[in-house]
Design an enzyme around this catalytic site. Structure first.
Site, mmCIF file in Angstrom:
data_model
loop_
_atom_site.group_PDB
_atom_site.id
_atom_site.type_symbol
_atom_site.label_atom_id
_atom_site.label_comp_id
_atom_site.label_asym_id
_atom_site.label_seq_id
_atom_site.Cartn_x
_atom_site.Cartn_y
_atom_site.Cartn_z
ATOM 1 C CG ASP A 109 -15.883 -69.900 -40.602
ATOM 2 O OD1 ASP A 109 -17.285 -69.385 -40.381
ATOM 3 O OD2 ASP A 109 -15.864 -71.052 -40.539
ATOM 4 C CG ASN A 110 -14.539 -70.023 -44.469
ATOM 5 O OD1 ASN A 110 -14.279 -70.508 -43.731
ATOM 6 N ND2 ASN A 110 -16.102 -70.812 -45.152
ATOM 7 C CG ASP A 135 -13.387 -73.216 -45.492
ATOM 8 O OD1 ASP A 135 -13.501 -74.415 -46.331
ATOM 9 O OD2 ASP A 135 -14.576 -73.212 -44.940
#
Length: 339
Positions: A48-49, A58
């Site tokens: 998700d980063n 992030d």
């Protein structure tokens, strides 16, 4: 519209989603190669980063490496070294495989054909990454020509740094200055506890540089633009934050900005990355909270932003600092579109 314009290259391809996967691979390969070549460790490379745009997001336990060591980790939760400096290329490849799985049903409705297409794309990644990394690392050594033996020179230098626990950034910076005179060359050698290895290596590198057929001054300018003299080391960034939070003292922050302005002409790349790192460590947010008592007080207050950066009179630097400050305020306040 802008979205449609950006999408045109994909829309014109036979298999749009396979093309999207491969373009994401290229963007991420270039990004991670940049990280590695400046000694940057992201620290939390979860899927998700990872962006399809090839941007870094992030910023948590990120840091710039001191002594060169592929096993370097800065995240206290990364006890097994999954996101270590030397593992970042492997991790991004793993992330890309997960991304490809999300595209499986639209790359081709037939599962077998889809898997075959995905594998054919993913198999290209090692070469894409290696090409990106070599292209960037060669610049750090001043290599513009592609000659046999270059890879050996590069790897031998990194091996010496590792064995002798030498600072990554300092080594490349002093290497950049070592052709100026004997004093600068000895300055490079002073970083190493075992001189024979580095002196032998330097002799080989120096002979290789003569094959570039460029004037020494031009080579040095090229090297100095590639290898920064200043990086935002954690202790420096932390000191700036603490001075603002604990003492309401802006001097350290202003000194950093002044330093960036002074180095603009010869180190434009490091200016960008230092400003970016200042933002990522929350310095801007800290300044805002200390000076005005909270984020709600500063929303849309561009006069206040200008006051914070009044010492950054250079247009280029001023724009960058202001841009990141505005982004930080937008993040704190729930976001607004300032593009």
């Amino acid at each position: 519209t802008g979205v449609q314009t950006c999408a045109l290259p994909i829309l014109n391809k036979k298999n749009q989603y396979q093309y999207l996967l491969e373009q994401t691979m290229i963007l991420q390969a270039n990004l991670i190669a940049e990280w590695i070549n400046v000694g940057f460790i992201h620290g939390v490379m979860n899927t998700d980063n990872t962006t399809i745009s090839g941007e870094t997001i992030d910023y948590g336990p990120c840091a710039f490496m001191n002594n060169y060591n592929p096993s370097t980790v800065y995240s206290y939760i990364d006890v097994n070294g999954r996101y270590a400096y030397g593992n970042q290329a492997q991790i991004i490849f793993w992330n890309l495989t997960k991304f490809s799985q999300t595209l499986s049903g639209i790359i081709d409705e037939n599962e077998k054909r889809s898997n075959k297409l995905i594998i054919s794309s993913l198999e290209k990644f090692p070469e894409i990454f290696n090409s990106a990394w070599k292209r960037k690392i060669r610049k750090k050594f001043g290599f513009t020509k592609l000659l046999n033996g270059d890879d050996k020179i590069i790897l031998e230098f990194l091996e010496i740094l590792l064995k002798q626990k030498v600072d990554y950034t300092s080594a490349f910076r002093k290497l950049s200055c070592s052709l100026e005179n004997e004093i600068k060359k000895q300055d490079l050698f002073s970083l190493f506890s075992e001189k024979v290895a580095i002196k032998n290596w330097f002799s080989g590198w120096n002979n290789r540089m003569k094959k570039e057929k460029e004037k020494v001054n031009k080579i040095m300018v090229f090297l100095k633009k590639t290898n920064p003299s200043v990086i935002p080391r954690n202790h420096v960034v932390e000191n700036v934050i603490n001075m603002v939070i604990n003492n309401d003292d802006m001097n350290s922050f202003e000194e950093l900005i002044d330093l960036l302005i002074q180095q603009k002409k010869s180190h434009i790349a490091e200016i960008n990355i230092l400003l970016w790192h200042l933002k990522t460590h929350g310095i801007i947010a800290s300044l805002i909270h200390v000076e005005r008592g909270g984020p709600n007080d500063v929303q849309w207050d561009f006069q206040y932003l200008n006051k914070l950066i009044e010492k950054a009179y250079n247009k280029h630097i001023k724009y960058l600092v202001a841009h990141y400050m505005v982004k930080e305020i937008s993040n704190v306040n729930g976001g607004f579109n300032n593009d």
